[in-house]
Design an enzyme around this catalytic site. Sequence first.
Site, PDB file in Angstrom:
ATOM      1  CB  SER A 275     -34.375   3.656 -46.255  1.00 21.52           C
ATOM      2  OG  SER A 275     -33.648   2.649 -46.945  1.00 21.52           O
TER       3      SER A 275
ATOM      4  CE1 TYR B 118     -32.022   7.591 -49.167  1.00 23.03           C
ATOM      5  CE2 TYR B 118     -31.203   5.415 -48.576  1.00 23.03           C
ATOM      6  CZ  TYR B 118     -32.231   6.231 -49.001  1.00 23.03           C
ATOM      7  OH  TYR B 118     -33.476   5.687 -49.264  1.00 23.03           O
TER       8      TYR B 118
HETATM    9  P1  NAP Z   1     -37.487   8.704 -56.706  1.00 25.69           P
HETATM   10  O1  NAP Z   1     -38.118   7.764 -57.663  1.00 25.69           O
HETATM   11  O2  NAP Z   1     -36.077   9.138 -56.917  1.00 25.69           O
HETATM   12  O3  NAP Z   1     -38.429   9.992 -56.568  1.00 25.69           O
HETATM   13  C1  NAP Z   1     -38.044  11.032 -55.727  1.00 25.69           C
HETATM   14  C2  NAP Z   1     -39.180  12.013 -55.590  1.00 25.69           C
HETATM   15  O4  NAP Z   1     -38.782  13.018 -54.634  1.00 25.69           O
HETATM   16  C3  NAP Z   1     -39.498  12.743 -56.882  1.00 25.69           C
HETATM   17  O5  NAP Z   1     -40.883  12.980 -56.918  1.00 25.69           O
HETATM   18  C4  NAP Z   1     -38.721  14.052 -56.720  1.00 25.69           C
HETATM   19  O6  NAP Z   1     -39.314  15.122 -57.460  1.00 25.69           O
HETATM   20  C5  NAP Z   1     -38.887  14.300 -55.251  1.00 25.69           C
HETATM   21  N1  NAP Z   1     -37.861  15.182 -54.656  1.00 25.69           N
HETATM   22  C6  NAP Z   1     -36.524  15.021 -54.656  1.00 25.69           C
HETATM   23  N2  NAP Z   1     -35.937  16.028 -53.976  1.00 25.69           N
HETATM   24  C7  NAP Z   1     -36.936  16.843 -53.556  1.00 25.69           C
HETATM   25  C8  NAP Z   1     -36.980  18.037 -52.818  1.00 25.69           C
HETATM   26  N3  NAP Z   1     -35.855  18.626 -52.349  1.00 25.69           N
HETATM   27  N4  NAP Z   1     -38.180  18.616 -52.569  1.00 25.69           N
HETATM   28  C9  NAP Z   1     -39.334  18.048 -53.024  1.00 25.69           C
HETATM   29  N5  NAP Z   1     -39.353  16.897 -53.721  1.00 25.69           N
HETATM   30  C10 NAP Z   1     -38.169  16.312 -53.995  1.00 25.69           C
HETATM   31  O7  NAP Z   1     -37.516   8.103 -55.211  1.00 25.69           O
HETATM   32  P2  NAP Z   1     -38.204   6.786 -54.610  1.00 25.69           P
HETATM   33  O8  NAP Z   1     -37.317   5.649 -54.854  1.00 25.69           O
HETATM   34  O9  NAP Z   1     -39.642   6.733 -54.958  1.00 25.69           O
HETATM   35  O10 NAP Z   1     -38.063   7.117 -53.047  1.00 25.69           O
HETATM   36  C11 NAP Z   1     -39.099   7.704 -52.269  1.00 25.69           C
HETATM   37  C12 NAP Z   1     -38.717   7.575 -50.812  1.00 25.69           C
HETATM   38  O11 NAP Z   1     -38.529   6.182 -50.501  1.00 25.69           O
HETATM   39  C13 NAP Z   1     -37.404   8.268 -50.446  1.00 25.69           C
HETATM   40  O12 NAP Z   1     -37.522   8.868 -49.186  1.00 25.69           O
HETATM   41  C14 NAP Z   1     -36.413   7.127 -50.415  1.00 25.69           C
HETATM   42  O13 NAP Z   1     -35.337   7.412 -49.567  1.00 25.69           O
HETATM   43  C15 NAP Z   1     -37.277   6.005 -49.888  1.00 25.69           C
HETATM   44  N6  NAP Z   1     -36.753   4.676 -50.208  1.00 25.69           N
HETATM   45  C16 NAP Z   1     -36.635   4.242 -51.492  1.00 25.69           C
HETATM   46  C17 NAP Z   1     -36.126   2.978 -51.730  1.00 25.69           C
HETATM   47  C18 NAP Z   1     -35.963   2.419 -53.124  1.00 25.69           C
HETATM   48  O14 NAP Z   1     -35.411   1.302 -53.249  1.00 25.69           O
HETATM   49  N7  NAP Z   1     -36.402   3.096 -54.161  1.00 25.69           N
HETATM   50  C19 NAP Z   1     -35.733   2.154 -50.663  1.00 25.69           C
HETATM   51  C20 NAP Z   1     -35.870   2.647 -49.371  1.00 25.69           C
HETATM   52  C21 NAP Z   1     -36.381   3.891 -49.162  1.00 25.69           C
HETATM   53  P3  NAP Z   1     -38.604  15.711 -58.809  1.00 25.69           P
HETATM   54  O15 NAP Z   1     -38.544  14.568 -59.778  1.00 25.69           O
HETATM   55  O16 NAP Z   1     -39.513  16.811 -59.245  1.00 25.69           O
HETATM   56  O17 NAP Z   1     -37.246  16.202 -58.395  1.00 25.69           O
END
Ligand code: NAP
Length: 247
Positions: A142, A156
């Site tokens: 991130s 985080y």
């Molecule tokens: P999201 O929409 O909240 O989705 C999270 C995903 O991770 C879901 O598929 C969830 O599955 C799964 N998950 C959560 N805990 C888990 C665990 N312990 N074991 C296995 N699966 C798990 O997240 P996102 O925004 O797409 O983020 C994806 C990645 O991008 C993350 O690493 C996040 O830190 C990074 N990121 C996101 C942003 C942003 O602005 N969105 C910015 C920077 C970085 P379930 O629904 O089944 O729990």
Amino acid sequence: MGVALVTGGSRGIGKATSLLLAQHGYKVVVNYFRNKQAAEEVVNKIVANGGEALALRADIADELQVMAMFAEIDNAFGPLTALVNNAGILFQQSTIENLTADRINRVLATNVTGYFLCCREAVKRMAYRHGGEGGAIVNVSSAAARLGSAGEYVDYAASKGAVDTLTTGLAVEVAAQGIRVNGVRPGFIYTEMHASGGEAGRVDRVKTALPMQRGGQPEEIAEAIFWLLSEKASYVTGTFIDAAGGK
Ligand code: NAP
């Protein structure tokens, strides 16, 4: 094309990545933790488009569950060639004074230990020294690793700093083993993750402060991940793509 595991492949960035990889011919394992229906919807979409995919439940913070998931992948699809470490969590926005050890440890267990465990199992299958044929790993970090997430979730942000160090160290460790390891640092992306921090509309609040004046879409992050996994990036390892609208 190969076999790819996308952790947290059921929603957000992981979902967009699973769909893109399948579109390019990867057999995709869509890992999830709680929301089985969301994972199955991604798999159904891939299969409906003529691809191959499998939804596997595993909490990436749990060593035995991770090992069982990789064993299932071996049986279903054969050796893994691509790993996208993507599943990540954050909790309610808070200053450091209000963080508990339990919360900090939960964030680190998923975002750091989970990434390490999946890297370990992937390397065991990809490395020449284990009889593998190489592969590629992308760790989704991130922009928070650079920015620190003050007043929101420094725990985080610190976990993502650790992910970047993992990427740097592992890339060197396995460079001669046919494995490339890179990172993608997304910025403010429209996903459900922000609701976990207590502010579903966070991207729209901050977007005018971003150089590009807009938030990003999960599909824009998936493209960076796809490129790093692909042979087009064959001489690229131990590096990072910042996909954060200029921030
Ligand atoms: P999201 O929409 O909240 O989705 C999270 C995903 O991770 C879901 O598929 C969830 O599955 C799964 N998950 C959560 N805990 C888990 C665990 N312990 N074991 C296995 N699966 C798990 O997240 P996102 O925004 O797409 O983020 C994806 C990645 O991008 C993350 O690493 C996040 O830190 C990074 N990121 C996101 C942003 C942003 O602005 N969105 C910015 C920077 C970085 P379930 O629904 O089944 O729990």
